[in-house]
Design a protein around this motif. Structure first.
Motif, PDB file in Angstrom:
ATOM      1  N   LEU A 142     -17.934  11.915 -20.768  1.00 57.37           N
ATOM      2  CA  LEU A 142     -18.895  10.909 -21.234  1.00 57.37           C
ATOM      3  C   LEU A 142     -18.351   9.520 -20.966  1.00 57.37           C
ATOM      4  O   LEU A 142     -17.165   9.265 -21.189  1.00 57.37           O
ATOM      5  N   GLN A 143     -19.216   8.654 -20.514  1.00 57.19           N
ATOM      6  CA  GLN A 143     -18.876   7.241 -20.305  1.00 57.19           C
ATOM      7  C   GLN A 143     -19.934   6.419 -21.028  1.00 57.19           C
ATOM      8  O   GLN A 143     -21.127   6.599 -20.770  1.00 57.19           O
ATOM      9  N   GLU A 144     -19.515   5.544 -21.919  1.00 59.36           N
ATOM     10  CA  GLU A 144     -20.439   4.653 -22.618  1.00 59.36           C
ATOM     11  C   GLU A 144     -20.100   3.225 -22.211  1.00 59.36           C
ATOM     12  O   GLU A 144     -18.954   2.797 -22.336  1.00 59.36           O
ATOM     13  N   VAL A 145     -21.100   2.498 -21.730  1.00 52.60           N
ATOM     14  CA  VAL A 145     -20.910   1.098 -21.353  1.00 52.60           C
ATOM     15  C   VAL A 145     -21.898   0.276 -22.173  1.00 52.60           C
ATOM     16  O   VAL A 145     -23.109   0.510 -22.124  1.00 52.60           O
ATOM     17  N   PHE A 146     -21.361  -0.681 -22.922  1.00 47.57           N
ATOM     18  CA  PHE A 146     -22.164  -1.501 -23.824  1.00 47.57           C
ATOM     19  C   PHE A 146     -22.505  -2.831 -23.171  1.00 47.57           C
ATOM     20  O   PHE A 146     -21.710  -3.383 -22.412  1.00 47.57           O
ATOM     21  N   ASP A 170      -9.980  17.141 -26.736  1.00 44.87           N
ATOM     22  CA  ASP A 170     -10.889  15.995 -26.787  1.00 44.87           C
ATOM     23  C   ASP A 170     -10.039  14.741 -26.701  1.00 44.87           C
ATOM     24  O   ASP A 170      -9.145  14.532 -27.514  1.00 44.87           O
ATOM     25  N   ARG A 171     -10.310  13.902 -25.707  1.00 49.70           N
ATOM     26  CA  ARG A 171      -9.573  12.648 -25.542  1.00 49.70           C
ATOM     27  C   ARG A 171     -10.586  11.522 -25.395  1.00 49.70           C
ATOM     28  O   ARG A 171     -11.439  11.556 -24.516  1.00 49.70           O
ATOM     29  N   GLU A 172     -10.465  10.544 -26.290  1.00 51.86           N
ATOM     30  CA  GLU A 172     -11.378   9.407 -26.283  1.00 51.86           C
ATOM     31  C   GLU A 172     -10.570   8.127 -26.107  1.00 51.86           C
ATOM     32  O   GLU A 172      -9.604   7.893 -26.822  1.00 51.86           O
ATOM     33  N   ASP A 173     -10.956   7.322 -25.135  1.00 45.66           N
ATOM     34  CA  ASP A 173     -10.297   6.062 -24.808  1.00 45.66           C
ATOM     35  C   ASP A 173     -11.319   4.956 -25.051  1.00 45.66           C
ATOM     36  O   ASP A 173     -12.318   4.864 -24.351  1.00 45.66           O
ATOM     37  N   ILE A 174     -11.064   4.133 -26.074  1.00 44.80           N
ATOM     38  CA  ILE A 174     -12.027   3.112 -26.506  1.00 44.80           C
ATOM     39  C   ILE A 174     -11.486   1.734 -26.199  1.00 44.80           C
ATOM     40  O   ILE A 174     -10.342   1.418 -26.518  1.00 44.80           O
ATOM     41  N   ARG A 175     -12.322   0.911 -25.573  1.00 46.09           N
ATOM     42  CA  ARG A 175     -12.018  -0.507 -25.386  1.00 46.09           C
ATOM     43  C   ARG A 175     -13.002  -1.268 -26.262  1.00 46.09           C
ATOM     44  O   ARG A 175     -14.218  -1.047 -26.175  1.00 46.09           O
ATOM     45  N   GLY A 176     -12.480  -2.155 -27.113  1.00 46.60           N
ATOM     46  CA  GLY A 176     -13.335  -2.885 -28.035  1.00 46.60           C
ATOM     47  C   GLY A 176     -13.031  -4.366 -28.060  1.00 46.60           C
ATOM     48  O   GLY A 176     -12.046  -4.826 -27.474  1.00 46.60           O
ATOM     49  N   THR A 177     -13.875  -5.087 -28.759  1.00 39.94           N
ATOM     50  CA  THR A 177     -13.708  -6.530 -28.881  1.00 39.94           C
ATOM     51  C   THR A 177     -12.404  -6.856 -29.613  1.00 39.94           C
ATOM     52  O   THR A 177     -11.830  -6.026 -30.307  1.00 39.94           O
ATOM     53  N   ILE A 178     -11.977  -8.075 -29.466  1.00 43.09           N
ATOM     54  CA  ILE A 178     -10.698  -8.523 -30.014  1.00 43.09           C
ATOM     55  C   ILE A 178     -10.607  -8.319 -31.529  1.00 43.09           C
ATOM     56  O   ILE A 178      -9.545  -8.042 -32.064  1.00 43.09           O
ATOM     57  N   ASP A 179     -11.755  -8.421 -32.223  1.00 41.03           N
ATOM     58  CA  ASP A 179     -11.768  -8.260 -33.682  1.00 41.03           C
ATOM     59  C   ASP A 179     -12.142  -6.841 -34.117  1.00 41.03           C
ATOM     60  O   ASP A 179     -12.383  -6.595 -35.293  1.00 41.03           O
ATOM     61  N   PHE A 180     -12.190  -5.898 -33.179  1.00 47.73           N
ATOM     62  CA  PHE A 180     -12.520  -4.492 -33.428  1.00 47.73           C
ATOM     63  C   PHE A 180     -13.957  -4.285 -33.910  1.00 47.73           C
ATOM     64  O   PHE A 180     -14.291  -3.213 -34.391  1.00 47.73           O
ATOM     65  N   SER A 181     -14.826  -5.276 -33.805  1.00 48.04           N
ATOM     66  CA  SER A 181     -16.174  -5.136 -34.356  1.00 48.04           C
ATOM     67  C   SER A 181     -17.116  -4.346 -33.460  1.00 48.04           C
ATOM     68  O   SER A 181     -18.064  -3.726 -33.954  1.00 48.04           O
ATOM     69  N   ALA A 182     -16.902  -4.342 -32.142  1.00 51.79           N
ATOM     70  CA  ALA A 182     -17.848  -3.666 -31.245  1.00 51.79           C
ATOM     71  C   ALA A 182     -17.125  -3.013 -30.075  1.00 51.79           C
ATOM     72  O   ALA A 182     -16.146  -3.549 -29.565  1.00 51.79           O
ATOM     73  N   PRO A 183     -17.637  -1.875 -29.638  1.00 50.27           N
ATOM     74  CA  PRO A 183     -17.080  -1.250 -28.433  1.00 50.27           C
ATOM     75  C   PRO A 183     -17.613  -1.937 -27.185  1.00 50.27           C
ATOM     76  O   PRO A 183     -18.727  -2.458 -27.178  1.00 50.27           O
ATOM     77  N   VAL A 184     -16.800  -1.954 -26.144  1.00 49.90           N
ATOM     78  CA  VAL A 184     -17.204  -2.483 -24.842  1.00 49.90           C
ATOM     79  C   VAL A 184     -17.398  -1.312 -23.873  1.00 49.90           C
ATOM     80  O   VAL A 184     -18.408  -1.226 -23.196  1.00 49.90           O
ATOM     81  N   LYS A 227     -29.279  -4.398 -33.992  1.00 46.47           N
ATOM     82  CA  LYS A 227     -27.975  -4.890 -34.459  1.00 46.47           C
ATOM     83  C   LYS A 227     -26.880  -4.413 -33.512  1.00 46.47           C
ATOM     84  O   LYS A 227     -27.039  -3.421 -32.808  1.00 46.47           O
ATOM     85  N   GLU A 228     -25.753  -5.102 -33.542  1.00 46.67           N
ATOM     86  CA  GLU A 228     -24.621  -4.709 -32.694  1.00 46.67           C
ATOM     87  C   GLU A 228     -24.149  -3.303 -33.043  1.00 46.67           C
ATOM     88  O   GLU A 228     -24.103  -2.927 -34.212  1.00 46.67           O
ATOM     89  N   PHE A 229     -23.793  -2.551 -32.002  1.00 48.47           N
ATOM     90  CA  PHE A 229     -23.219  -1.233 -32.214  1.00 48.47           C
ATOM     91  C   PHE A 229     -21.748  -1.363 -32.602  1.00 48.47           C
ATOM     92  O   PHE A 229     -21.057  -2.298 -32.193  1.00 48.47           O
ATOM     93  N   GLY A 230     -21.294  -0.407 -33.371  1.00 48.02           N
ATOM     94  CA  GLY A 230     -19.887  -0.301 -33.710  1.00 48.02           C
ATOM     95  C   GLY A 230     -19.358   1.029 -33.203  1.00 48.02           C
ATOM     96  O   GLY A 230     -20.047   1.774 -32.507  1.00 48.02           O
ATOM     97  N   HIS A 231     -18.123   1.335 -33.573  1.00 47.97           N
ATOM     98  CA  HIS A 231     -17.492   2.606 -33.239  1.00 47.97           C
ATOM     99  C   HIS A 231     -16.628   3.001 -34.425  1.00 47.97           C
ATOM    100  O   HIS A 231     -15.928   2.153 -35.000  1.00 47.97           O
ATOM    101  N   VAL A 283     -26.547   0.403 -25.029  1.00 51.63           N
ATOM    102  CA  VAL A 283     -25.493   1.233 -24.455  1.00 51.63           C
ATOM    103  C   VAL A 283     -26.111   2.185 -23.436  1.00 51.63           C
ATOM    104  O   VAL A 283     -27.199   2.718 -23.640  1.00 51.63           O
ATOM    105  N   GLN A 284     -25.407   2.341 -22.323  1.00 51.22           N
ATOM    106  CA  GLN A 284     -25.786   3.337 -21.322  1.00 51.22           C
ATOM    107  C   GLN A 284     -24.743   4.441 -21.392  1.00 51.22           C
ATOM    108  O   GLN A 284     -23.532   4.173 -21.309  1.00 51.22           O
ATOM    109  N   ILE A 285     -25.221   5.664 -21.570  1.00 50.27           N
ATOM    110  CA  ILE A 285     -24.333   6.815 -21.700  1.00 50.27           C
ATOM    111  C   ILE A 285     -24.515   7.717 -20.482  1.00 50.27           C
ATOM    112  O   ILE A 285     -25.622   8.161 -20.196  1.00 50.27           O
ATOM    113  N   ARG A 286     -23.410   7.931 -19.777  1.00 54.49           N
ATOM    114  CA  ARG A 286     -23.401   8.844 -18.622  1.00 54.49           C
ATOM    115  C   ARG A 286     -22.611  10.076 -19.034  1.00 54.49           C
ATOM    116  O   ARG A 286     -21.527   9.964 -19.592  1.00 54.49           O
TER     117      ARG A 286
END
Length: 187
Positions: A58-62, A29-43, A89-93, A69-72
């Protein structure tokens, strides 16, 4: 393995990158997360899973407001229908949340965090500080647990606030992660 990939600039956006991977005989399982500068939300989140011989991608685009979020998903190369999830409310990760905790100067017993994931909501409370024995030794830690009771986190009380243990109920089982080695990139 949990890796902090650093600050990245992608399409003019400053994003934090966190990588997580699990490798056992039956699971990769490999997960690559890109998030906001303050780590509050995934992008964006990309995940590749091989579970008992079955491959999932899986691809999640916020959305820019982090409330949609759209999940492919594809399984063994076959695309599944897209899933769209919205929230008030804003999603987190969960993994970005660890880094948010590590950077919170006000982390202290009694503090409560609201966590809103695409498939669940819960609160994480800093219950107390306690000593924890782990493969890395004996540490004074902040102990957090969720309500409803599903997750537990132990972070060192030292300024680096390294996570030394994480427990959580996932699917039909218990996930137990313990830090066994910590390395830093000198650059």
């Amino acid at each position: 393995e949990l890796f902090y990939g650093g600050l990245k600039i992608e399409a003019g956006e400053r994003l934090q990158r966190v990588l997580f991977q699990v490798s056992t005989l039956s699971v990769k399982d490999r997960e690559d997360i890109r998030g906001t500068i303050d780590f509050s939300a995934p992008v964006r989140v990309s995940r590749a899973v091989r579970l008992f011989g079955r491959d999932e991608s899986l691809q999640e685009v916020f959305s820019p407001d982090y409330r949609h979020v759209q999940i492919r998903k594809s399984v063994d190369g076959k695309d599944a229908p897209d899933v769209n999830i919205s929230s008030d409310k804003e999603f987190g990760h969960v993994l970005l949340f660890l880094y948010r905790l590590r950077n919170d100067k006000d982390l202290a017993p009694g503090k409560v965090y609201d966590v809103n994931l695409p498939t669940q909501r819960f609160k994480m409370k800093v219950v107390d500080t306690r000593v924890l024995r782990s493969p890395l030794g004996r540490h004074q830690t902040f102990y957090l647990e969720s309500s409803p009771p599903k997750y537990k986190i132990w972070l060192k009380t030292t300024p680096d606030r390294l996570p030394v243990r994480i427990q959580g109920l996932i699917g039909a089982g218990l996930m137990y992660l313990a830090a066994t080695e910590v390395t830093t990139d000198p650059s």
